[in-house]
Design a protein around this motif. Structure first.
Motif, PDB file in Angstrom:
ATOM      1  N   ASN B  29      -6.551  53.689  71.570  1.00 53.63           N
ATOM      2  CA  ASN B  29      -5.156  53.631  72.036  1.00 53.63           C
ATOM      3  C   ASN B  29      -4.233  53.334  70.851  1.00 53.63           C
ATOM      4  O   ASN B  29      -4.702  53.121  69.723  1.00 53.63           O
ATOM      5  N   GLU B  30      -2.936  53.333  71.123  1.00 56.48           N
ATOM      6  CA  GLU B  30      -1.998  53.240  70.000  1.00 56.48           C
ATOM      7  C   GLU B  30      -2.136  51.932  69.223  1.00 56.48           C
ATOM      8  O   GLU B  30      -2.120  51.926  67.992  1.00 56.48           O
ATOM      9  N   ALA B  31      -2.286  50.823  69.945  1.00 54.16           N
ATOM     10  CA  ALA B  31      -2.386  49.519  69.255  1.00 54.16           C
ATOM     11  C   ALA B  31      -3.617  49.483  68.353  1.00 54.16           C
ATOM     12  O   ALA B  31      -3.564  49.001  67.214  1.00 54.16           O
ATOM     13  N   SER B  32      -4.731  49.992  68.866  1.00 53.87           N
ATOM     14  CA  SER B  32      -5.971  49.988  68.075  1.00 53.87           C
ATOM     15  C   SER B  32      -5.824  50.885  66.856  1.00 53.87           C
ATOM     16  O   SER B  32      -6.208  50.516  65.730  1.00 53.87           O
ATOM     17  N   SER B  33      -5.291  52.061  67.082  1.00 53.01           N
ATOM     18  CA  SER B  33      -5.145  53.023  65.998  1.00 53.01           C
ATOM     19  C   SER B  33      -4.194  52.494  64.916  1.00 53.01           C
ATOM     20  O   SER B  33      -4.470  52.609  63.722  1.00 53.01           O
ATOM     21  N   GLU B  34      -3.095  51.881  65.341  1.00 51.70           N
ATOM     22  CA  GLU B  34      -2.147  51.317  64.372  1.00 51.70           C
ATOM     23  C   GLU B  34      -2.786  50.207  63.544  1.00 51.70           C
ATOM     24  O   GLU B  34      -2.551  50.104  62.342  1.00 51.70           O
ATOM     25  N   ALA B  35      -3.596  49.380  64.191  1.00 47.21           N
ATOM     26  CA  ALA B  35      -4.210  48.246  63.480  1.00 47.21           C
ATOM     27  C   ALA B  35      -5.221  48.737  62.448  1.00 47.21           C
ATOM     28  O   ALA B  35      -5.231  48.273  61.296  1.00 47.21           O
ATOM     29  N   VAL B  36      -6.067  49.677  62.834  1.00 43.40           N
ATOM     30  CA  VAL B  36      -7.058  50.205  61.884  1.00 43.40           C
ATOM     31  C   VAL B  36      -6.340  50.875  60.717  1.00 43.40           C
ATOM     32  O   VAL B  36      -6.674  50.661  59.546  1.00 43.40           O
ATOM     33  N   THR B  37      -5.343  51.691  61.045  1.00 45.58           N
ATOM     34  CA  THR B  37      -4.615  52.417  60.007  1.00 45.58           C
ATOM     35  C   THR B  37      -3.927  51.451  59.049  1.00 45.58           C
ATOM     36  O   THR B  37      -3.996  51.608  57.824  1.00 45.58           O
ATOM     37  N   ARG B  38      -3.293  50.429  59.619  1.00 49.55           N
ATOM     38  CA  ARG B  38      -2.620  49.424  58.774  1.00 49.55           C
ATOM     39  C   ARG B  38      -3.611  48.773  57.797  1.00 49.55           C
ATOM     40  O   ARG B  38      -3.334  48.635  56.608  1.00 49.55           O
ATOM     41  N   CYS B 129      -6.656  41.462  54.540  1.00 46.54           N
ATOM     42  CA  CYS B 129      -5.527  42.049  55.282  1.00 46.54           C
ATOM     43  C   CYS B 129      -4.907  41.047  56.243  1.00 46.54           C
ATOM     44  O   CYS B 129      -3.682  41.024  56.421  1.00 46.54           O
ATOM     45  N   TYR B 130      -5.736  40.223  56.866  1.00 47.40           N
ATOM     46  CA  TYR B 130      -5.245  39.309  57.904  1.00 47.40           C
ATOM     47  C   TYR B 130      -4.659  38.044  57.266  1.00 47.40           C
ATOM     48  O   TYR B 130      -3.672  37.491  57.764  1.00 47.40           O
ATOM     49  N   ALA B 131      -5.268  37.608  56.154  1.00 46.51           N
ATOM     50  CA  ALA B 131      -4.663  36.494  55.409  1.00 46.51           C
ATOM     51  C   ALA B 131      -3.282  36.908  54.902  1.00 46.51           C
ATOM     52  O   ALA B 131      -2.314  36.143  54.985  1.00 46.51           O
ATOM     53  N   LEU B 132      -3.178  38.146  54.428  1.00 50.11           N
ATOM     54  CA  LEU B 132      -1.888  38.668  53.951  1.00 50.11           C
ATOM     55  C   LEU B 132      -0.850  38.734  55.066  1.00 50.11           C
ATOM     56  O   LEU B 132       0.339  38.510  54.826  1.00 50.11           O
ATOM     57  N   ALA B 133      -1.312  39.083  56.269  1.00 52.10           N
ATOM     58  CA  ALA B 133      -0.369  39.192  57.394  1.00 52.10           C
ATOM     59  C   ALA B 133       0.342  37.856  57.606  1.00 52.10           C
ATOM     60  O   ALA B 133       1.523  37.823  57.963  1.00 52.10           O
ATOM     61  N   ALA B 134      -0.370  36.750  57.380  1.00 52.45           N
ATOM     62  CA  ALA B 134       0.255  35.424  57.478  1.00 52.45           C
ATOM     63  C   ALA B 134       1.184  35.179  56.301  1.00 52.45           C
ATOM     64  O   ALA B 134       2.313  34.712  56.466  1.00 52.45           O
ATOM     65  N   ALA B 135       0.716  35.494  55.093  1.00 53.56           N
ATOM     66  CA  ALA B 135       1.525  35.237  53.887  1.00 53.56           C
ATOM     67  C   ALA B 135       2.836  36.012  53.934  1.00 53.56           C
ATOM     68  O   ALA B 135       3.877  35.527  53.481  1.00 53.56           O
ATOM     69  N   GLU B 136       2.770  37.230  54.484  1.00 50.70           N
ATOM     70  CA  GLU B 136       3.993  38.043  54.573  1.00 50.70           C
ATOM     71  C   GLU B 136       5.030  37.392  55.489  1.00 50.70           C
ATOM     72  O   GLU B 136       6.211  37.719  55.422  1.00 50.70           O
ATOM     73  N   ARG B 137       4.594  36.489  56.341  1.00 44.85           N
ATOM     74  CA  ARG B 137       5.527  35.778  57.218  1.00 44.85           C
ATOM     75  C   ARG B 137       5.827  34.358  56.730  1.00 44.85           C
ATOM     76  O   ARG B 137       6.391  33.552  57.460  1.00 44.85           O
ATOM     77  N   GLY B 138       5.386  34.062  55.507  1.00 47.56           N
ATOM     78  CA  GLY B 138       5.727  32.769  54.924  1.00 47.56           C
ATOM     79  C   GLY B 138       4.710  31.667  55.172  1.00 47.56           C
ATOM     80  O   GLY B 138       4.963  30.494  54.891  1.00 47.56           O
ATOM     81  N   TYR B 139       3.543  32.045  55.693  1.00 44.71           N
ATOM     82  CA  TYR B 139       2.499  31.069  56.002  1.00 44.71           C
ATOM     83  C   TYR B 139       1.310  31.259  55.059  1.00 44.71           C
ATOM     84  O   TYR B 139       1.078  32.368  54.557  1.00 44.71           O
ATOM     85  N   ILE B 140       0.544  30.191  54.851  1.00 43.31           N
ATOM     86  CA  ILE B 140      -0.750  30.327  54.205  1.00 43.31           C
ATOM     87  C   ILE B 140      -1.705  30.878  55.266  1.00 43.31           C
ATOM     88  O   ILE B 140      -1.729  30.388  56.395  1.00 43.31           O
ATOM     89  N   GLY B 141      -2.463  31.900  54.922  1.00 44.84           N
ATOM     90  CA  GLY B 141      -3.403  32.481  55.877  1.00 44.84           C
ATOM     91  C   GLY B 141      -4.821  32.442  55.357  1.00 44.84           C
ATOM     92  O   GLY B 141      -5.050  32.613  54.158  1.00 44.84           O
ATOM     93  N   MET B 142      -5.761  32.171  56.257  1.00 44.11           N
ATOM     94  CA  MET B 142      -7.173  32.251  55.895  1.00 44.11           C
ATOM     95  C   MET B 142      -7.903  33.079  56.948  1.00 44.11           C
ATOM     96  O   MET B 142      -7.597  32.985  58.138  1.00 44.11           O
TER      97      MET B 142
END
Lengths: 359, 359
Positions: B29-38, B129-142
Motif C-alpha cells: 500500500n502507499e504507506a508501505s511503499s513510501e517508507a521503503v522508498t524513503r 534511517c530511523y535515527a536520522l528521522a529523529a535528528a531531522e526533527r531536533g531529537y537524538i535518535g537511536m
C-alpha cells in the motif's frame, strides 16, 4: 591484572569500614562516603580491579586537595516527566551516579523511561555499578561517562576521547543481572602502565606512539586506539563519540578533550565531568514477566553454544564478574603489594585502624 | 563495495518512481511503499550501498511470497507516557521503523524521552534511517534491530547473533546530523560474499571458518567475528547482546538465533523480527540551543585533530555519508551490473517503465 594470587585478602566489610573512615577523615559526608564505598567494594568484589579499591587513595587525595567536595549540595531539577538534570556541585561522581540513577528509575516507574544528565561531577569509578543499581530494582539500566583524553580518533594522531565507557545491565529472572561494562578502547590506560612496569609487550592494534602509529611497546605508547584497531576503529571512535555527546554535550559540560587530567598535578580545580544515566521499565513495552523470562531463555541458548578449542568456554556478559564475586565473598578480596602500602599509608596518616587480613 | 565507478547512474527521483511502482505491483500500500522508498533512496544517496537500492528485489520477492504483508494493520499501543509497543503485523520493517520513531519523537516532545519496541516486523534496511528521522526533527535518535545469526559469540564456534546494528544520530546547529550507524561485527556478511566473488582475501580478525577459528579466506568462512576480533570480541559480542535484548527480548519476540533466515528459501512464513527505537529531547536536560551548539563545538575540535600520515584525514561519524550524498545528488546514484540486471528484470516482469540512466 592485579595480583589476585596475593595472600593479603580482606573481607568486604573490613574494606568498607576502612573506606568510610578514610573518606570521613578528608571531609566526605555520610552520603558521599557511602556511595564511594558501595561502588568501590562492588567493583572489587566483581574483580574489576582497575575500578575498585585501587582508587581510594586517589579520591582521598582530590578530596583533600579540594578539587572534589566531600559535602556537595547536589540539586536535581526534573524538567519533564522522564528527564532531569543533576548538578553534582563538584561532589564525588559515585554519589552523583547513584542519586541520578535513583531519579531515573523513579521517573521510569511512572513514565516507562527515565534519564538524568549529570554536570559538574567527577570520576565515578565503574560505570557498571550504576547500570546494576537499576537492574537490581527490575529496570534496564545504562550509564555513560566521559573523561580526559586517552584514545585516538580513527586515523587520529593524538588522544582525543576518554575511554568513554558504555554500561548496560538488565534483570534476569532468578539469576544475577546481565552486565556489560566496557570502555570504547580495547584496553584501559592503566594496562599500558602495568605492562610497562613488568616489561611486557602489548597486544597488537590497541595503542599508538606519539606520531599516531600503532605500537606494542608500552614505553613509547602515548595513546590508545579505539576498539576495532587500525582497520575498524571508526566503530570504537564512533561509540566513544556517542558516549561523549550523551555525557558532556547533553549535560552542558565541556567535552573530554578540554577536561583537566584526572591524574594531573592540579588537585584543587573542579573538572566538570559529565555523566548520563538511562532507566527502562521492561513491562512498559510488553507484559510483566515476559522480559525477564525471555532474557533467561536467551542466556540459556547463549551458554549452550559450542566454544572454540583452547578457549575458556562461552560466557555471557557479567558471568566472569559474578563468578569472581562468589569467590571473593568466600575467600576475601586481594590487595597487591602496592595497594597494601597505599592503604597502610592512609591508615597511618589519618589514624585509621589498618585493614585486617584474613588468615 | 558496489561499483561506484558505474556509468549507469540515475536520479533519486527516478529511482523512487521505480521503487514505488515495483512495490505497488506486489501489493504494497502507499504507506508501505513510501517508507521503503524513503529508506532505500536515503541509504543509496548516502552511499550505504549494502542497504540501499540493492535490497528492492529482495523486498519484491518476500512481498510476493507472502512472508511480508504489503497492507499490514499495524497497531500502536502506548503503555506509559514515554513508552509503547508497535505490532508491525508482519509488514515491512521500514514502515514499522518510521512509524515507531514518529511515536517515540511525539512522546519525547511531552515526556523528554520516548521509546517504542516493535514486534512482528521484518528487515528494515539501514538502522541509521530511523535515527536520522529523529535528528531531522531536533531529537537524538537511536535505533536497534536483531537479525538471523551471522556473528559468533566471543570464543564461540558458530554464528549466534545477527550483525545487530546500533544507530545514533543527533542534530547539529547549522549542519547535517551526527550519524553513527554500525554493525556490531567488523564487516557485514555481504562483504564476505563480495570478496569471495572477486577472489580477494578478507582482513584478519573479522571472520571464521566452521570450527570457529579465524580465517581470511572468504570461500571457507561460515561466520563473522564480533567487533574486537579474537582478543577483544567480548566487547562486540556484548554490544550485539545489548542490541538483541533491546530488539527482541523487550518486544517479546524470539531472539535472532531462532529466526528464520532472511535469505532462506521459505518466503511465505513471517519471521517476527524485533526493533527498538529511542528518541531523546535535548532541551529536556539543559537550556534549548546549548546542546546543538555544544555538539557543533565538539565537532569543530574533532575535525581539527591531526591525522596520521597516509590516512584519509579525520572525519566525524556521518561526514562520509553527507559527502557522498552531495556527490550523488549532483551526479546520480550508480547501479552496478548486477543491480542493472535485477532492475531490468523487475521492469520487464511487472511492466514498469525502466530506470532512465543519466547521460
Amino acid at each position: 591484572m592485579a595480583d589476585t594470587s596475593s595472600r593479603f585478602r580482606v573481607t568486604s566489610d573490613d574494606l568498607a569500614r576502612f573506606m568510610r573512615a578514610a573518606l570521613a577523615a578528608v571531609g566526605a559526608n555520610e552520603a558521599s562516603s557511602e556511595a564511594v564505598t558501595r561502588a568501590l567494594v562492588k567493583a572489587s568484589r566483581m574483580g574489576v580491579d582497575s575500578h575498585g579499591l585501587r582508587l581510594l587513595p586517589h579520591y582521598v587525595k582530590v578530596l583533600e586537595g579540594g578539587r572534589v567536595k566531600g559535602a556537595p549540595d547536589m540539586v536535581f531539577h526534573q524538567r519533564l516527566p522522564a528527564t532531569g538534570f543533576l548538578d553534582a556541585a563538584d561532589g564525588l561522581g559515585h554519589l552523583a551516579g547513584y542519586t541520578a540513577m535513583e531519579h531515573a528509575v523513579e521517573m521510569a516507574g511512572q513514565a516507562g523511561l527515565g534519564a538524568v544528565a549529570v554536570g559538574n561531577s567527577s570520576h565515578f569509578g565503574a560505570a557498571g555499578c550504576y547500570a546494576l543499581a537499576a537492574a537490581e530494582r527490575g529496570y534496564i539500566g545504562m550509564a555513560f561517562c566521559n573523561s580526559d583524553p586517552f584514545v585516538q580518533l580513527h586515523d587520529g594522531q593524538d588522544a582525543f576521547h576518554g575511554t568513554n565507557p558504555i554500561a548496560f545491565a538488565a534483570p534476569v529472572a532468578g539469576a544475577a543481572p546481565y552486565l556489560l561494562d566496557m570502555a570504547t578502547s580495547s584496553i584501559p590506560w592503566n594496562r599500558v602502565q602495568q605492562f610497562g612496569a613488568i616489561g611486557r609487550e602489548l597486544p597488537n592494534q590497541v595503542a599508538a606512539r606519539a606520531d599516531g602509529q600503532v605500537s606494542t611497546d608500552p614505553r613509547e605508547v602515548t595513546s590508545l586506539l579505539p576498539l576495532g584497531g587500525s582497520d575498524f576503529g571508526f566503530k570504537g571512535a564512533g561509540l566513544g563519540g556517542m558516549v561523549e555527546i550523551l555525557s558532556s554535550t547533553l549535560s552542558g559540560m565541556q567535552h573530554g578533550f578540554n577536561l583537566l587530567p584526572m591524574n594531573g598535578s592540579d588537585i584543587s580545580t573542579p573538572r566538570g565531568v559529565g555523566h548520563f544515566f538511562l532507566a527502562i521499565k521492561p513491562d512498559a513495552f510488553i507484559e510483566e514477566g515476559d522480559f525477564s523470562r525471555g532474557l533467561a531463555d536467551y542466556l540459556t541458548d547463549l551458554r549452550r553454544q559450542s566454544a572454540i578449542k583452547g578457549s575458556h568456554g562461552i560466557m555471557a556478559p557479567g558471568d566472569r564478574e559474578w563468578r569472581c564475586q562468589t569467590r571473593r565473598d568466600a575467600e576475601g578480596i586481594p590487595l597487591d603489594v602496592a595497594n597494601q602500602a597505599a592503604y597502610a599509608h592512609i591508615a597511618h596518616r589519618y589514624e585509621i585502624t589498618p585493614l585486617s587480613p584474613l588468615t
